[in-house]
Design a protein around this motif. Structure first.
Motif: not given
Lengths: 164, 277
Positions: B82-90, B73-79
């Motif tokens: 990151k995805e949320v960050f890029f999606l927010t940017q997008e 979950l920690r790894q998933e959370n990190q991923r």
């Protein structure tokens, strides 16, 4: 006849064997046929304390094992007391100080115990366990390994206690 | 020999136990699947232990799974972070694009009444000395922008006019709030004519309205009159916020322009105006 020790220790050992049996069954049911903690206990006791101890522990462990198996009550006990008694008797007569000798000795008695059990089972139920439990063929090897190891450990511990 | 002494004899004991088991088996066989009392007792005594062991093991198993899941979950959370960050940017980029598209659409729709070709442009800068004076837009002569083209905001309110210098892809816009600006305007209600000049502070005033004239209503809307031949008639400019005639021969009519400098992102250059002239 050498004494097993106090009764609480004997009961604790039996309890421990039962715990191991339950644990193995919970991990994987196949492990119960690969390692039989009751046989390991009976043989270890027989080797360490002689035939009477093997006989008594064989009775207790056998009945306990039978109480948890769907079969004839007393079947495992019979195989245990026969092999336990003989093992205890022979272990007093033979020089079994090396690990390899002990291993071979236990291996032979393990096969004997298993054979008695399988034969009695086949006689009563008219079907063989040898075709239904593939891990049963490995049981003598695991039993001898464990019993030899336990006896070696116990003797080492006993020796350390004596020196201390 | 007493019984106790006999029991102490190992061979005798072995024999007894051997027969005990044989009797046990022989009594059990006719019973079939029925359990003997001894078996029942053994089972009753030890089954709770087995249950406890299995429960304990299951607990350990589930705990271990939870721990391993936690690492996963920690790894998933990190991923996901990151995805949320890029999606927010997008999302931000897309929202921006959508907003601009909507604004352009709105702009075209708002200025459709003028029957002019609209060149959408973006404000890329303001006058550094006084931002109420000029703005820089991202359209130049390559986009057929020349000087003196009316510029409106996306609501169709007058912003100013294009002015020199006009480069290939940039041009300057003189805002109506600039002192250098002059727009022929008229009030909507009483058709008061005048020249709208900026005060350089975000507001405009209408020049050349005789003080003795009864024209001019506070709150009235001002729009271009078209008399200057730069701005087509009917473009909304602003609203009269105050009228005073205390000093001199002309009234001082203060106008609040409709366009908002701070929301002046997208503007429209009205191109056809040039060909009409």
């Amino acid at each position: 006849m050498r004494k097993i020790g106090s009764w609480p220790i004997t009961i604790a050992a039996l309890f421990l064997a039962f715990l191991t049996y339950s644990l193995l069954g919970a991990v994987d049911p196949a492990l119960v046929t690969l390692i039989n903690p009751f046989v390991v206990l009976v043989f270890s006791v027989a080797m360490l304390y002689g035939e009477t101890a093997g006989l008594l522990m064989g009775t207790a462990a056998g009945l306990l094992q039978d109480a948890f198996s769907y079969g004839v009550f007393g079947l495992a006990g019979l195989s245990f007391i026969m092999s336990g008694f003989l093992m205890g008797w022979f272990s007093q007569k033979l020089d079994l100080n090396s690990f390899s000798k002990r291993f071979l000795f236990v291996f032979i008695f393990s096969i004997l115990q298993l054979s008695i059990w399988v034969i009695l089972y086949a006689l009563i139920f008219k079907k063989s366990l040898l075709y239904t439990q593939p891990f049963i063929y490995l049981q003598p090897a695991t039993t001898s390994l464990l019993v030899s190891g336990l006896v070696w450990l116990f003797r080492k511990w006993q020796l350390k206690g004596d020196v201390g | 020999m007493s019984f106790l002494r006999l029991v102490k004899n190992k061979y005798f004991l072995a024999g007894i136990l051997f027969f005990f088991h044989l009797i046990l088996i022989s009594t059990q066989v006719p019973l079939g699947s029925k359990q003997t009392l001894l078996e029942k007792i053994g089972f009753q005594l030890f089954s709770p232990v087995q249950k406890t062991v299995v429960s304990g093991l299951n607990f350990i198993k589930s705990s271990y799974e939870e721990i391993t899941n936690l690492a996963f979950l920690r790894q998933e959370n990190q991923r996901l972070k990151k995805e949320v960050f890029f999606l927010t940017q997008e999302k931000q980029i897309l929202t921006q694009k959508l907003r601009l598209y909507r604004a352009e659409k709105e702009l075209t729709e708002n200025l459709a009444f003028l029957r002019l070709t609209v060149i959408p442009a973006r404000v890329i800068g303001f006058d550094t000395a006084n931002f109420y004076r000029t703005a820089i837009i991202n359209r130049g002569y390559e986009d057929q922008v020349v000087k003196n083209l009316p510029v409106c905001d996306k609501q169709g309110n007058l912003v100013g006019r294009t002015a020199e210098p006009v480069s290939a892809h940039e041009a300057k816009v003189v805002l109506i709030t600039s002192e250098e600006s002059g727009v022929a305007v008229a009030s909507v209600t009483d058709k008061m004519l005048g020249i709208l000049v900026g005060d350089g502070q975000g507001k405009c005033y209408i020049k050349y309205v005789i003080a003795s004239s009864n024209l001019g209503i506070q709150g009235d809307e001002i729009e271009t009159s078209g008399l200057d031949r730069v701005f087509p008639p009917g473009i909304k400019v602003g609203r009269i916020i105050s009228i005073s005639s205390e000093k001199g021969m002309f009234k001082k009519i203060l106008v609040q322009p409709y366009f908002n400098l701070r929301n002046l992102e997208l503007i429209a250059i009205l191109k056809e105006n040039l060909s009409e002239r």
